[in-house]
Design a protein around this motif. Structure first.
Motif, PDB file in Angstrom:
ATOM      1  N   THR A 314       0.829  -1.219   0.000  1.00 60.41           N
ATOM      2  CA  THR A 314       0.000   0.000   0.000  1.00 60.41           C
ATOM      3  C   THR A 314       0.855   1.258   0.000  1.00 60.41           C
ATOM      4  O   THR A 314       0.431   2.286  -0.514  1.00 60.41           O
ATOM      5  CB  THR A 314      -0.910   0.034   1.232  1.00 60.41           C
ATOM      6  OG1 THR A 314      -0.175  -0.444   2.340  1.00 60.41           O
ATOM      7  CG2 THR A 314      -2.154  -0.776   1.016  1.00 60.41           C
ATOM      8  N   SER A 317       1.557   3.311  -3.322  1.00 60.29           N
ATOM      9  CA  SER A 317       0.635   4.297  -3.888  1.00 60.29           C
ATOM     10  C   SER A 317       0.850   5.692  -3.282  1.00 60.29           C
ATOM     11  O   SER A 317       0.294   6.667  -3.768  1.00 60.29           O
ATOM     12  CB  SER A 317      -0.810   3.841  -3.707  1.00 60.29           C
ATOM     13  OG  SER A 317      -0.983   3.372  -2.404  1.00 60.29           O
ATOM     14  N   PHE A 318       1.680   5.780  -2.217  1.00 58.84           N
ATOM     15  CA  PHE A 318       2.037   7.105  -1.707  1.00 58.84           C
ATOM     16  C   PHE A 318       3.424   7.518  -2.182  1.00 58.84           C
ATOM     17  O   PHE A 318       4.012   8.460  -1.657  1.00 58.84           O
ATOM     18  CB  PHE A 318       1.985   7.116  -0.175  1.00 58.84           C
ATOM     19  CG  PHE A 318       0.631   6.749   0.353  1.00 58.84           C
ATOM     20  CD1 PHE A 318      -0.425   7.648   0.268  1.00 58.84           C
ATOM     21  CD2 PHE A 318       0.392   5.501   0.896  1.00 58.84           C
ATOM     22  CE1 PHE A 318      -1.674   7.306   0.721  1.00 58.84           C
ATOM     23  CE2 PHE A 318      -0.863   5.155   1.344  1.00 58.84           C
ATOM     24  CZ  PHE A 318      -1.899   6.056   1.264  1.00 58.84           C
TER      25      PHE A 318
ATOM     26  N   TYR B 152       5.480  -3.438  -9.571  1.00 53.09           N
ATOM     27  CA  TYR B 152       5.390  -2.326  -8.622  1.00 53.09           C
ATOM     28  C   TYR B 152       6.249  -1.150  -9.045  1.00 53.09           C
ATOM     29  O   TYR B 152       5.888   0.010  -8.797  1.00 53.09           O
ATOM     30  CB  TYR B 152       5.785  -2.796  -7.219  1.00 53.09           C
ATOM     31  CG  TYR B 152       4.668  -3.523  -6.517  1.00 53.09           C
ATOM     32  CD1 TYR B 152       3.390  -2.967  -6.463  1.00 53.09           C
ATOM     33  CD2 TYR B 152       4.872  -4.760  -5.932  1.00 53.09           C
ATOM     34  CE1 TYR B 152       2.361  -3.635  -5.838  1.00 53.09           C
ATOM     35  CE2 TYR B 152       3.845  -5.434  -5.304  1.00 53.09           C
ATOM     36  CZ  TYR B 152       2.587  -4.868  -5.260  1.00 53.09           C
ATOM     37  OH  TYR B 152       1.569  -5.528  -4.642  1.00 53.09           O
ATOM     38  N   ILE B 155       4.215   0.667 -11.453  1.00 56.85           N
ATOM     39  CA  ILE B 155       3.159   1.399 -10.746  1.00 56.85           C
ATOM     40  C   ILE B 155       3.738   2.677 -10.151  1.00 56.85           C
ATOM     41  O   ILE B 155       3.171   3.761 -10.275  1.00 56.85           O
ATOM     42  CB  ILE B 155       2.534   0.526  -9.638  1.00 56.85           C
ATOM     43  CG1 ILE B 155       1.714  -0.586 -10.253  1.00 56.85           C
ATOM     44  CG2 ILE B 155       1.665   1.368  -8.714  1.00 56.85           C
ATOM     45  CD1 ILE B 155       0.963  -1.423  -9.248  1.00 56.85           C
ATOM     46  N   LEU B 156       4.905   2.542  -9.514  1.00 56.03           N
ATOM     47  CA  LEU B 156       5.528   3.694  -8.867  1.00 56.03           C
ATOM     48  C   LEU B 156       5.793   4.804  -9.883  1.00 56.03           C
ATOM     49  O   LEU B 156       5.489   5.973  -9.637  1.00 56.03           O
ATOM     50  CB  LEU B 156       6.835   3.260  -8.204  1.00 56.03           C
ATOM     51  CG  LEU B 156       7.562   4.341  -7.417  1.00 56.03           C
ATOM     52  CD1 LEU B 156       6.749   4.708  -6.196  1.00 56.03           C
ATOM     53  CD2 LEU B 156       8.939   3.864  -7.005  1.00 56.03           C
ATOM     54  N   ALA B 159       2.121   5.299 -12.437  1.00 56.85           N
ATOM     55  CA  ALA B 159       0.791   5.498 -11.858  1.00 56.85           C
ATOM     56  C   ALA B 159       0.858   6.458 -10.684  1.00 56.85           C
ATOM     57  O   ALA B 159      -0.095   7.183 -10.432  1.00 56.85           O
ATOM     58  CB  ALA B 159       0.204   4.163 -11.403  1.00 56.85           C
ATOM     59  N   VAL B 160       1.989   6.498  -9.969  1.00 58.39           N
ATOM     60  CA  VAL B 160       2.077   7.361  -8.797  1.00 58.39           C
ATOM     61  C   VAL B 160       2.853   8.641  -9.122  1.00 58.39           C
ATOM     62  O   VAL B 160       2.343   9.744  -9.000  1.00 58.39           O
ATOM     63  CB  VAL B 160       2.730   6.615  -7.612  1.00 58.39           C
ATOM     64  CG1 VAL B 160       2.860   7.538  -6.420  1.00 58.39           C
ATOM     65  CG2 VAL B 160       1.916   5.389  -7.255  1.00 58.39           C
ATOM     66  N   PRO B 163       1.057  10.259 -13.013  1.00 59.15           N
ATOM     67  CA  PRO B 163      -0.212   9.492 -13.061  1.00 59.15           C
ATOM     68  C   PRO B 163      -0.755   9.377 -14.484  1.00 59.15           C
ATOM     69  O   PRO B 163      -1.720  10.045 -14.840  1.00 59.15           O
ATOM     70  CB  PRO B 163      -1.155  10.274 -12.161  1.00 59.15           C
ATOM     71  CG  PRO B 163      -0.471  11.539 -11.849  1.00 59.15           C
ATOM     72  CD  PRO B 163       0.900  11.565 -12.427  1.00 59.15           C
ATOM     73  N   ALA B 167      -3.267   2.280 -11.555  1.00 60.63           N
ATOM     74  CA  ALA B 167      -2.460   1.257 -10.887  1.00 60.63           C
ATOM     75  C   ALA B 167      -3.244  -0.033 -10.743  1.00 60.63           C
ATOM     76  O   ALA B 167      -2.679  -1.105 -10.628  1.00 60.63           O
ATOM     77  CB  ALA B 167      -2.026   1.750  -9.515  1.00 60.63           C
ATOM     78  N   ILE B 168      -4.587   0.090 -10.728  1.00 61.47           N
ATOM     79  CA  ILE B 168      -5.423  -1.103 -10.590  1.00 61.47           C
ATOM     80  C   ILE B 168      -6.184  -1.303 -11.889  1.00 61.47           C
ATOM     81  O   ILE B 168      -6.879  -0.402 -12.350  1.00 61.47           O
ATOM     82  CB  ILE B 168      -6.388  -0.958  -9.397  1.00 61.47           C
ATOM     83  CG1 ILE B 168      -5.565  -1.045  -8.114  1.00 61.47           C
ATOM     84  CG2 ILE B 168      -7.461  -2.024  -9.438  1.00 61.47           C
ATOM     85  CD1 ILE B 168      -6.362  -0.815  -6.884  1.00 61.47           C
TER      86      ILE B 168
END
Lengths: 354, 318
Positions: A314, A317-318, B152, B155-156, B159-160, B163, B167-168
């Motif tokens: 989790t 996502s930060f 991941y 995603i980092l 998506a993070v 953006p 991510a999902i």
């Protein structure tokens, strides 16, 4: 244009000119293509992108220097014959050996290196890093850094045991199949085909769903899944040795199968088997990491890299990279082993592909 | 042509036999369990009579080989029985998800296959150059990383930090095709990274192996221009290894897809399998394992048949 950008490009251009002048063609190509890439990256990403490249190149240089020093260290402490071999080792192999060495130290001395216990709750959930906790706390408030160190012991240890199991199973049956031949050889060969015709992760999931997830089951299942690879290799290598005259001579002397395997065949097929052990370990390690990530590997509260990634995911996502560190630890060890194995295969095959 | 046909038929028969043995393995592995499905469905509180009734209803009072035959004959037509946890037919649980997984895998394959073959051939032609060395280290790193690590990281970054992609990868609601591609981009990219690395290395090895063979050297020595050596002499023999590489790596996608689906919470059959394993929902586990194994065997079979079909020595017997 600020001072950093000017210094950056000046350094690159001077380095490429020097490399060209001293006829280091490879280094020149590398540095100059980096210069060209940097211009494009600089225009798109600005100064921060160039900083990233600098940091990355610095890390790479640091790793290279470290590997160089470590190779010298190994050359100094090993006996003359081995030292001569080591001198020809590429830097990547030296880097691999350094990483493996580091992991081994971390794994063996985990309780002394880690500042806290692996199941010890010392802070709030996801507490940030401070002087006490280098990497902050995980989802239950345990020290990430300590768990990372313990993970070197648990994850690598489990993978090592499973690999040894796969190896013992595969090598022994491969050697016996080569010596015995006939129906035993056929039966083992076909069973190996069957096991290899099911994807390994699927096979492991099926077996773990039936027998439950405890450590000995994981070791046995993984050992069975990966033994056919070893079996095939051993069978192929030993198959070439079995037809040699000295084996015939030993058979005529009346030696038993076990003697033939131990004294005549095994010493002649250690080189490919050792390289295969490295590769096999990588496969096993990645499979077990995958299972742990899916929550079916080592069970909590024991620290394990695969499940650490999952539990702390989790945070990603930060924009926090802490959960990626255990995953990176897995990748780093696998890469390191591959580097060493590449060199060993190259050495034993005598391949000088020029 | 007769020889080729015979070889292919033999290979097909062998594949079918393997699939049969694997199905036996999958069915009887579950048989080893203590307790039975009827008890599992009804729970501990059920009376012996209801358990017995359900056993008869499910056919559990039959001997195992007969149940295997009936399970297999239903499985062949897509009927995998009823989920032990939810009570819904297994087909409903995994049917749609299987389509999703196929979509994700083909999305990844469509990008990865051409990319990997082109890059692999380039790297093979430029072997031992700086580019080759860098590609070697990069592909090795990609292969050595667990799929969830690559996932991941993507995603980092995408998506993070920037953006650009979700991510999902949820597929709920009606989606237009471009939107579907956009939503599933990151999982597909993760698979592309892993599979391309594998495929590139294998293509490189196959091409280098080929270029080292005496007839290529002969062609070079008699003065054939380099492009013609590749197109006329190397390529006809390179198809077999390349097809092999592609099929083997598509088979590799199958294992990769399970972890990637879990990382991106993608509604595919891999995630259904993982859920079923943790809930010990055996009919679903059996069905999903059988589907995965069958796909894997099919792709390996394609590799072999493709290699037979494209082998010039077999197509033009002396």
């Amino acid at each position: 244009m600020n001072e950093f950008v000017i210094a950056y490009f000046a350094a690159l251009i001077i380095a490429s000119c020097l490399a060209a002048y001293f006829k280091y063609t490879r280094a020149f190509m590398l540095v100059f293509s980096l210069t060209l890439v940097s211009i494009i990256v600089g225009i798109i990403g600005g100064t921060s992108a160039l900083w990233t490249i600098t940091i990355f190149a610095g890390l790479l240089a640091l790793a290279a220097a470290l590997s160089y020093a470590f190779r010298e260290f190994l050359i100094q402490i090993s006996r003359p014959g081995l030292a001569k071999e080591l001198r020809t080792a590429p830097l990547t192999a030296a880097f691999g050996m350094f990483i493996i060495f580091t992991y081994a130290i971390a794994g063996v001395f985990a309780p002394w290196i880690a500042p806290h216990g692996q199941a010890e709750v010392i802070a709030g959930a996801f507490a940030p890093a401070d002087a006490n906790m280098l990497l902050g706390a995980d989802q239950l408030g345990r020290d990430m850094f300590s768990r990372l160190i313990y993970g070197a012991r648990n994850s690598v240890g489990l993978a090592l045991v499973a690999t040894i199991g796969a190896f013992a199973l595969g090598a022994v049956s491969g050697l016996f199949a080569a010596v015995k031949g006939g129906w035993f050889d056929q039966a083992m060969g076909r069973s190996a085909d069957i096991i290899m015709s099911v994807p390994s992760l699927i096979f492991a999931l099926l077996m773990l769903s039936i027998f439950g997830t405890n450590l000995s089951i994981i070791v046995i299942v993984v050992a069975i899944i990966y033994s056919p690879r070893v079996f095939r290799l051993t069978r192929a290598v030993a198959g070439n040795i079995v037809v040699m005259d000295y084996i015939e001579a030993a058979k005529l002397r009346g030696e038993g199968d076990w003697y033939l395997i131990r004294k005549e065949i095994l010493p002649n097929c250690t080189a490919p088997l050792i390289a295969e052990f490295g590769l096999e370990f990588c496969f096993v390690f990645l499979l077990i990491a995958g299972l742990s990530f899916l929550g079916l590997g080592i069970q909590p509260p024991t620290a394990d890299w695969g499940s650490m990634v999952r539990e702390n995911a989790t945070l990603i996502s930060f924009g926090d990279i802490t959960p990626l560190i255990p995953a990176a630890a897995i990748a780093l060890l696998t890469v390191a082993i591959n580097f060493v194995v590449d060199w060993m295969l190259f050495r034993s095959s005598g391949l000088k592909e020029q | 042509m007769g020889d080729v046909l015979k070889l292919i038929l033999k290979r097909l028969g062998y594949g079918l036999l393997t699939l049969l043995v694997v199905s036996i393995l999958i069915f009887f592995a579950v048989e080893l369990l203590p307790g039975d499905t009827a008890q599992a469905i009804l729970g501990q509180a059920a009376t012996p009579e209801t358990v017995a009734a359900l056993r008869t209803q499910l056919g559990l009072d039959q001997p195992a080989p007969i149940r295997y035959l009936s399970w297999l004959s239903h499985a062949v037509v897509g009927d995998f029985g009823v989920s032990a946890v939810s009570g819904t037919p297994v087909v409903q649980v995994i049917g749609g998800r299987f389509i999703n997984t196929l979509f994700l895998a083909s999305y990844a394959a469509v990008i990865a296959v051409p990319l990997a073959i082109i890059l692999g051939v380039i790297v093979a032609l430029l072997r031992n150059s700086v580019f080759d060395r860098v590609a070697n280290v990069l592909t090795l790193t990609s292969i050595s990383s667990p799929e969830f690590f690559l996932g991941y990281i993507l995603i980092l970054f995408f998506a993070v930090n920037i953006p650009a992609f979700p991510a999902i990868a949820s597929l709920s609601g009606s989606l237009s095709f471009p939107e579907l591609l956009h939503r599933t981009f990151l999982p597909a990219l993760t698979l592309v990274l892993v599979v391309t690395a594998h495929m590139m290395r294998m293509t490189r090895a196959a091409i280098i192996n080929l270029l080292a063979s005496p007839y290529i050297e002969m062609a070079r020595l008699k003065g054939v221009p380099p492009w013609k050596v590749i197109v006329k002499h190397a390529l006809p023999n390179a198809w077999a290894p390349i097809i092999n590489v592609v099929a083997l790596n598509l088979a590799y996608l199958i294992t990769g897809v399970v972890l990637v689906e879990v990382v991106f919470v993608y509604p595919g059959i891999g995630q259904a399998l993982v859920d079923a394993v943790s809930k010990r929902d055996f009919p679903v586990v059996q069905a999903a394992s059988l589907i995965f194994a069958a796909t894997f065997i099919l792709l390996n079979l394609t590799a072999d048949v493709g290699a037979i079909l494209t082998n010039p020595r077999l197509r033009h017997p002396k």
